[in-house]
Scaffold this active site. Structure first.
Site, PDB file in Angstrom:
ATOM      1  N   PRO A   2       0.825  -1.210   0.000  1.00  0.00           N
ATOM      2  CA  PRO A   2       0.000   0.000   0.000  1.00  0.00           C
ATOM      3  C   PRO A   2       0.859   1.259   0.000  1.00  0.00           C
ATOM      4  O   PRO A   2       1.854   1.345   0.717  1.00  0.00           O
ATOM      5  CB  PRO A   2      -0.793  -0.127   1.302  1.00  0.00           C
ATOM      6  CG  PRO A   2      -0.844  -1.592   1.566  1.00  0.00           C
ATOM      7  CD  PRO A   2       0.470  -2.120   1.086  1.00  0.00           C
ATOM      8  N   GLU A   3       0.469   2.233  -0.823  1.00  0.00           N
ATOM      9  CA  GLU A   3       1.189   3.495  -0.891  1.00  0.00           C
ATOM     10  C   GLU A   3       0.400   4.568  -0.148  1.00  0.00           C
ATOM     11  O   GLU A   3      -0.624   4.291   0.469  1.00  0.00           O
ATOM     12  CB  GLU A   3       1.428   3.869  -2.350  1.00  0.00           C
ATOM     13  CG  GLU A   3       2.314   2.865  -3.071  1.00  0.00           C
ATOM     14  CD  GLU A   3       2.762   3.341  -4.446  1.00  0.00           C
ATOM     15  OE1 GLU A   3       2.651   4.549  -4.733  1.00  0.00           O
ATOM     16  OE2 GLU A   3       3.219   2.499  -5.235  1.00  0.00           O
TER      17      GLU A   3
END
Length: 294
Positions: A2-3
């Site tokens: 996840p960014e």
């Protein structure tokens, strides 16, 4: 992994549930995740009230009235699900309602937070690459995972002037410089690819070539603007669903439907029609158009 937009989405989903609420109990199903849980982790969390919830880079930080901070990193497959307790209602758009007794019974449900009012927040992580730490708030700035992290790309400190200062004399490719967490906090591979394409800049370009001696290169202003825009749009869309990412309500993000270059190798560029290329930089896939990005 996840960014920033995905972590921001999860944090916003947890905020109406956790912020201002007391943690009545903590159930740990194992001794740790990527690292062992801190000493007396469950005991120290139990009884404390969450006063603030925010994101820093790709970390979620929960400030507690005990004077400590709960740090959370989702790793590759970590996710939270909020389960309703008796009488719990209207906890926000990310709210997922089910019987409280079902919460935290899955084989990969490793941490269960029992909140006042009966709500439960369950952390699930099949690969166990996530991180949870608990430490005094006075040590926040010097924490080993937070110290030296760069500015927030959606914050007031981020600008073309800031990029010019950090890129001056830097021979690293532009893609690598933008992924350097000491320069920009939380910016990841997907959104760097997308922002560079929007700005018309090659990921191979040396960072220092965008720095002028007496003025700010207008291309840096464009790059800063597109970084902000692509992150903001991704947050609005709920992030990008790649493999295991999901909101706290179990729903998937939608920004991947708007990718212009990422994961589109061989497909036509939406600007010029040339095929999107892929190259590997520092072990990561870079997607770009060699005609539109120079």
């Amino acid at each position: 992994m996840p960014e920033l937009p995905e972590v921001e989405t999860v944090m916003r989903g947890l905020r109406p549930v956790l912020e201002g609420c007391r943690i009545e109990g903590v159930t740990l199903r194992r001794a740790g995740l990527r690292f062992p849980f801190p000493e007396r982790f469950a005991e120290r969390l139990a009884g404390s009230r969450v006063t603030t919830l925010r994101r820093r880079a790709k970390y979620i930080l929960a400030g507690l009235d005990s004077g400590e901070v709960l740090l959370i990193h989702l790793g590759m497959t970590g996710r939270f699900t909020v389960f309703s307790g008796q009488g719990a209602q209207n906890l926000g758009e990310f709210y997922f309602e089910t019987a409280a007794g079902e919460a935290g019974q899955g084989p990969h449900d490793h941490v269960v937070l029992a909140l006042e009012g009966g709500t439960r927040v369950v952390y699930t992580d099949p690969r166990r690459f996530g991180i949870m730490d608990l430490f005094p708030e006075v040590l926040l700035a010097s924490h080993k995972l937070l110290g030296g992290i760069g500015v927030e790309p959606l914050g007031n400190e981020f600008s073309a002037d800031y990029l010019a200062e950090r890129f001056r004399g830097k021979a690293a490719p532009l893609k690598a410089a933008l992924l350097d967490q000491h320069i920009i906090a939380g910016l990841g591979n997907i959104y760097v690819c997308e922002a560079l394409h929007r700005a018309g800049l090659s990921p191979r370009r040396k960072s220092r070539t965008l720095v002028k001696k007496k003025s700010v290169d207008p291309r840096l202003s464009e790059l800063a603007r597109h970084i902000r825009d692509v992150l903001s749009e991704a947050i609005t869309a709920g992030g990008s669903t790649l493999q295991d990412f999901a909101h706290t309500d179990g729903a998937s993000g939608a920004f991947q439907q708007r990718f212009l270059v990422y994961d589109r190798e061989g497909e036509p560029c939406m600007k010029c029609g040339a095929p999107i290329l892929r190259l590997v930089q520092s072990g990561r896939s870079t997607f770009y158009c060699r005609h539109c990005q120079t």
